[in-house]
Scaffold this active site. Structure first.
Site, mmCIF file in Angstrom:
data_model
loop_
_atom_site.group_PDB
_atom_site.id
_atom_site.type_symbol
_atom_site.label_atom_id
_atom_site.label_comp_id
_atom_site.label_asym_id
_atom_site.label_seq_id
_atom_site.Cartn_x
_atom_site.Cartn_y
_atom_site.Cartn_z
ATOM 1 C CG ASP A 224 88.759 64.790 49.491
ATOM 2 O OD1 ASP A 224 89.174 65.841 49.993
ATOM 3 O OD2 ASP A 224 89.202 64.314 48.437
ATOM 4 C CB THR B 167 88.512 67.348 44.941
ATOM 5 O OG1 THR B 167 88.739 68.717 45.217
ATOM 6 C CG2 THR B 167 88.722 67.080 43.463
ATOM 7 C CG ASP C 214 89.685 61.793 45.159
ATOM 8 O OD1 ASP C 214 90.298 62.352 46.092
ATOM 9 O OD2 ASP C 214 89.233 62.415 44.168
#
Length: 852
Positions: A315, A317, A591
C-alpha cells in the site's frame, strides 16, 4: 440510556423516530449492536491442540510404558505438555486479538428523536434514526444525507483514497468514515451486521489458520508413520513375547513388561517428537527476535511463510510514504522575477496557509517555510481554505493573494493560461501535489472580494459550525478574474527514506513488488518511479477500474502491471486471489480498513503499527513502529527458520528411518529389541535434540526452494539405512561371537543392548557431522562437544545407571570396536549406494508414467 443534548444544533423540521418506534426496532434486532465472537471458542482451541495425532501416539506409548512400572523409560512423554502448551497459548492470544476487533470507535452519538436531539451509545442507534454527523466524529452506521452543512469525510480507511470527499444531500455515507469538517443530518439505512464496516469486520474476523509448509511436511511424515506404528507395535510385542518363550511364560514370569518396553522403544524412535517441539520453539524464538526489532508476530507459523513469499503487494500510504505531506518547492512563473519578488510571493504563501485550522497541505507548507525562517506577515483580511471553493485568500497592503487548486483558479481567471496548466500537469505527473498562487493588485481590487463579515462567516463554517440559515457561504464567494498567476507550489507525500533501499533488497531476492493504492494511478506511478520500484525499468501503472472481473484474466493482466491506482477494497482481495491462482505466495501490507480483507486473504498479512485496529487484528505480522525497512529483517528471519528447520528435520527423520527398519528387522528375525526407550532418549538428546536446537538458530539466508519434504527424505534415507543395518548386524552377529544368551540371561541382554546403544550413538554422531557441515567452523566444535558429552555421561554413575549405559571392557570392548569399524564402512557405502539406487528407481518410475 439516551440523554438530551445541550449542544445548539440548526433548526430543522424533521422530528425523527418516536420512542415507541425506537423500542420496536430494538426488539426486532434493528439496532447497531454487533456480536463480537470469533469462530473458535476456547474449548475448540484446547481440543484442537490436545487431541492431535502426534500427542495421541506419544500418550499411548507413554501409558503403555507406565503400566509396566518402568517410569524411567517414559520420560519422552513430557514433550506432549510442552508442545501442547505452546500451541494453546499462541492460539488463545490470536483469539483475544480477534475478539477485540472493531473498526468503529465506541462512543456516544447525537440523534434526533421526538423532535429533540439526544445522545445515545453506538449500539443504541436504530434503523431509520436521524443521525447528526459532526466534525471529528466517525460515522457509526450507513445512511443517506438528508441535509448537509459542508460535510467533508475522510474515507481513506474504507477506500484507500487519501483525499477527503465533500458530500451533498441525497448521497450515501458509510460507517467507518471520519468527518473532518462541516456537519450533516443523516437517515440511517443500515445498522449492526448489515453496515459496511461491520461487513468488513465479520469477513476479517473469520479464523484462518496460517498454512505452514514445514508443518505440512511434518504432518505428512506423522501420518505415514501412523500406518507403520500401529501394526509394527503389535508385531513387536508379539515378537518380544515369542523371544522370551511365549505368552504363558511371559505372563507367568512378568517378562511381558520387558516385551512392552522393548516394543515402545521401536515406536518412540519412529515418531519425530523432538521435531514437532523444535518447530514450535524455533517459531517462538524467531518471533521474540523480531519483537526486539519492533515487529510483532501474531501467529508463530507465519514466520515460516516469510521465507516463501515471492509476491509483495504494498500500500502506498503508510508503507512507501509516511502518510504526511511535505513542502517541496516554490516555482516562479516569471523566469525573470528577482529574489525580492520570490521572497514577497513566499511570504504571501505563508500568510495564506497561516489559518487558525490549516489543512494537511497548509500545515506542510507552514512547516517548510518556518524552517526557512518565515514568520506571519501583515494582513488586513482573510478567507480560509474550503474544499468547496478549492482556494483561500488574504488581503495584504500590496494586493489580494489567492492560493488553491490550479485548474479551479485558472478557469475563473481572464486570459489564456494553457501554458501554466501544462506545467501543472507535468509536475503532477511526477507525483507532486501542485498549488497555484495568484495576485490581484490593489488598484484592481474587485467588489467580489470577501468582506470582513463574509470572512468571519467563512471562518466559523470551516471550524465546524453553521449559520442559523444553514447556508454554505463558500459557494457565494468568487475569485477576482483579473488576478495574475504568480507561482506554483509543489508539495509531495513524504517518501520514507528507507523505501528505495528496501525495495532494492526485495528485487535482489527475487520478490516481485507491486504498489496497490486507492489514489490516482499517475500519482502513485510517479512515487513508484522515485523509489525505483522496478529498478531502472519504468514502472507500468494502471487504473484499477479497467481491471477484468475474471480471476484468471486478472492474473494475466497483473503479470505486466507494477502499479495499480483507484483500487477498491474488494479489488485488493481479488488481486491477491489472482496471484494465488498463478501459484504465488503473497504478502500484503496495509494500514487502512480497506486493506483488511486483502491482508486476510494473503498468505502473509503485514500491518503498520499506525493501522486501523481491524487491519492489525487480522494481520499475522505488525510493524509496530510502521517502518517499511523492517520487512527485509522479517523475510530474512523467515528464511533462516525454513532453511535451518530443513537441516534439522533431516536429522530427526534419520531416527524415524532407522527405528522403522530396526523394528522391521526385529519382527522378521524374532530377536529381543536391541535397545531400551531410555537409550534412545539419551542418544537422541545428544545427537539430535540439543544440537538441532542450536543449528536451528544459526544464521542462514538461503532462499526458500520448493520441495522441503522430498529433500529431507532424500537426505535421511542413507543415514537411516546405514544406522539400522549397523545395529541389526551387531544384534544378529555379536551374541554368537561373544557367547551371549540374550533370551534367558538378563545380564547378557543388558550387555548386548549397551553395545547397540554405543553403535547407535556413534552413528548418530556421524549423521550429526553430516548435517552440521561445513565442520571447519563452530559447527565442527558443536559436533565434538556433544560427542564428548555422550562419552563423559557414560562415566558418571548416576547418568549411567539411569540410562542403563555400560562401558565395554575386555573381549566386549574388542567386539564393540570391530562393530563400530563395520558401522563406519556401512555408513560410507550407504552414502554412495542409496542415492544411486534411488535415482535408478525414480528413472524407472518416470519411464512408466509415474511422477516423482
Amino acid at each position: 440510556m439516551s440523554a438530551t443534548a445541550t449542544v445548539n444544533m440548526p433548526d430543522i423540521s424533521e422530528t425523527g423516530l418516536s420512542a415507541q418506534e425506537v423500542s420496536q426496532r430494538i426488539e426486532s434486532g434493528q439496532s447497531n449492536a454487533v456480536k463480537t465472537s470469533t469462530s473458535r471458542s476456547v474449548k475448540d482451541i484446547v481440543r484442537a491442540n490436545v487431541f492431535t495425532l502426534f500427542n495421541g501416539l506419544i500418550f499411548v506409548a507413554m501409558v503403555m510404558v507406565l503400566l509396566t512400572g518402568s517410569w524411567k523409560d517414559s520420560v519422552f512423554g513430557f514433550v506432549i505438555i510442552i508442545n501442547t502448551g505452546i500451541g494453546i497459548v499462541t492460539e488463545l492470544k490470536a483469539k483475544r486479538t480477534l475478539d477485540k476487533l472493531s473498526i468503529l470507535v465506541a462512543s456516544d452519538f447525537l440523534v434526533r428523536r421526538d423532535g429533540n436531539d439526544v445522545e445515545v451509545p453506538h449500539n443504541e442507534i436504530v434503523l431509520g434514526d436521524l443521525l447528526w454527523i459532526r466534525s471529528g466524529e466517525q460515522v457509526p452506521a450507513d445512511g443517506q444525507i438528508v441535509e448537509t452543512w459542508g460535510l467533508e469525510l475522510d474515507e481513506s480507511m474504507l477506500t484507500g483514497e487519501s483525499r477527503t470527499v465533500r458530500h451533498k444531500a441525497g448521497e450515501q455515507v458509510y460507517s467507518g468514515a471520519t468527518a473532518v469538517s462541516g456537519m450533516a443530518l443523516v437517515r440511517v439505512n443500515a445498522v449492526g451486521s448489515h453496515s459496511y464496516a461491520a461487513t468488513l469486520t465479520a469477513q476479517a474476523k473469520v479464523y484462518k489458520k496460517t498454512v505452514s509448509d514445514l508443518n505440512k511436511g511434518i504432518n505428512t511424515i506423522l501420518k505415514f508413520m501412523t500406518f507403520l506404528v500401529v501394526p509394527l507395535c503389535v508385531l513387536l510385542i508379539l515378537s518380544q513375547v515369542h523371544a522370551v518363550g511365549g505368552w504363558n511364560h511371559a505372563i507367568a514370569t512378568g517378562e511381558w513388561r520387558a516385551a512392552v518396553v522393548a516394543a515402545v522403544a521401536g515406536v518412540v524412535g519412529m515418531i519425530p517428537e523432538g521435531l514437532v517441539l523444535l518447530t514450535s520453539l524455533n517459531f517462538a524464538v524467531a518471533a521474540m527476535r523480531l519483537a526486539r526489532h519492533n515487529t510483532l508476530v501474531q501467529e508463530l507459523e507465519s514466520v515460516e511463510t516469510l521465507a516463501r513469499v515471492d509476491a509483495l503487494n504494498l500500500d502506498k500510504t503508510g508503507t512507501i510514504t509516511n502518510g504526511s505531506i511535505a513542502f517541496h518547492q516554490l516555482i516562479m512563473l516569471d523566469a525573470t522575477a528577482n529574489a525580492d519578488a520570490e521572497k514577497e510571493t513566499t511570504q504571501a504563501l505563508y500568510d495564506c496557509c497561516n489559518e487558525e485550522q490549516p489543512n494537511g497541505t497548509g500545515k506542510a507548507v507552514l512547516a517548510g517555510l518556518q524552517s526557512q525562517g518565515y514568520e506571519p506577515g501583515q494582513i488586513t483580511d482573510r478567507v480560509p481554505f474550503s474544499s468547496a471553493r478549492k482556494w483561500s485568500a488574504v488581503v495584504k497592503p500590496d494586493g489580494i493573494w489567492t492560493m488553491g487548486a490550479p485548474e479551479v483558479m485558472i478557469s475563473a481567471l481572464d486570459g489564456d493560461y494553457a501554458d501554466v496548466l501544462d506545467q501543472v500537469n507535468a509536475y503532477a505527473n511526477d507525483g507532486n501535489r501542485v498549488l497555484l498562487v495568484a495576485r490581484s493588485l490593489p488598484q484592481s481590487a474587485t467588489p467580489t472580494a470577501p468582506s470582513s463579515e463574509g470572512a468571519d462567516e467563512m471562518d466559523s463554517l470551516v471550524s465546524g459550525k453553521v449559520s442559523s440559515e444553514g447556508a454554505d457561504i463558500a459557494d457565494s464567494l468568487r475569485l477576482d478574474p483579473h488576478a495574475k498567476p504568480i507561482a506554483l507550489v509543489l508539495c509531495a507525500e513524504q517518501i520514507r527514506v528507507d523505501a528505495e533501499q528496501t525495495l532494492a533488497w526485495f528485487r535482489e531476492q527475487g520478490v516481485r513488488c507491486r504498489v496497490i493504492s486507492g489514489d490516482n494511478p499517475v500519482t502513485v506511478g510517479a512515487i513508484a518511479r522515485k523509489v525505483k520500484l522496478t529498478g531502472e525499468r519504468e514502472p507500468v501503472a494502471m487504473d484499477a477500474r479497467k481491471l477484468p472481473d475474471d480471476v484468471n484474466e486478472l492474473a494475466r493482466v497483473l503479470e505486466n502491471v507494477d502499479v495499480l491506482g483507484r483500487v477498491l477494497p474488494n479489488q485488493k482481495k481479488a488481486i491477491v486471489e489472482a496471484l494465488h491462482a498463478q501459484g504465488h505466495v503473497v504478502a500484503m501490507t496495509g494500514d487502512g480498513v480497506n486493506d483488511a480483507l486483502a491482508i486476510k486473504e494473503a498468505d502473509l498479512g503485514i500491518a503498520m503499527g499506525n493501522a486501523a485496529p481491524a487491519t492489525k487484528a487480522v494481520a499475522q505480522v505488525v510493524l509496530v513502529d510502521s517502518k517499511f525497512s523492517h520487512l527485509p529483517d522479517v523475510v530474512a528471519r523467515g528464511r533462516q527458520v525454513m532453511a535451518n528447520m530443513e537441516r534439522v528435520a533431516s536429522l530427526f527423520l534419520v531416527k524415524t528411518v532407522y527405528s522403522a527398519l530396526i523394528s522391521l528387522g526385529v519382527v522378521l528375525t524374532q530377536i529381543p529389541y536391541p535397545y531400551l526407550p531410555r537409550h534412545i532418549t539419551y542418544i537422541g538428546a545428544l545427537t539430535i535434540g540439543m544440537p538441532a536446537f542450536i543449528l536451528a538458530l544459526a544464521p542462514n539466508t538461503r532462499r526458500y526452494i520448493p520441495g522441503f519434504l522430498k529433500r529431507v527424505v532424500k537426505f535421511a534415507l542413507p543415514g537411516g539405512i546405514a544406522t539400522a543395518l549397523s545395529v541389526l548386524m551387531a544384534a544378529w552377529v555379536l551374541p554368537n561371537i561373544m557367547g551371549w544368551n540374550v533370551i534367558s540371561n538378563d545380564a547378557d541382554l543388558a550387555a548386548q543392548r549397551a553395545t547397540s546403544a554405543i553403535i547407535l550413538f556413534v552413528m548418530g554422531v556421524f549423521v550429526l557431522a553430516r548435517v552440521a557441515r561445513p565442520l571447519n567452523s563452530w559447527r565442527g566444535a558443536l559436533v565434538a562437544v556433544f560427542a564428548a558429552a555422550g562419552v563423559i555421561g557414560a562415566f558418571i554413575p548416576f547418568v549411567a545407571q539411569f540410562f542403563a549405559l555400560m562401558i565395554p571392557t575386555g573381549a566386549t570392548l574388542l567386539a564393540t570396536v570391530i562393530a563400530l569399524a563395520s558401522a563406519a564402512v556401512i555408513f560410507a557405502l550407504c552414502l554412495w549406494l542409496v542415492p544411486l539406487v534411488g535415482h535408478a528407481a525414480a528413472s524407472m518410475l518416470r519411464r512408466h508414467g509415474f511422477t516423482i
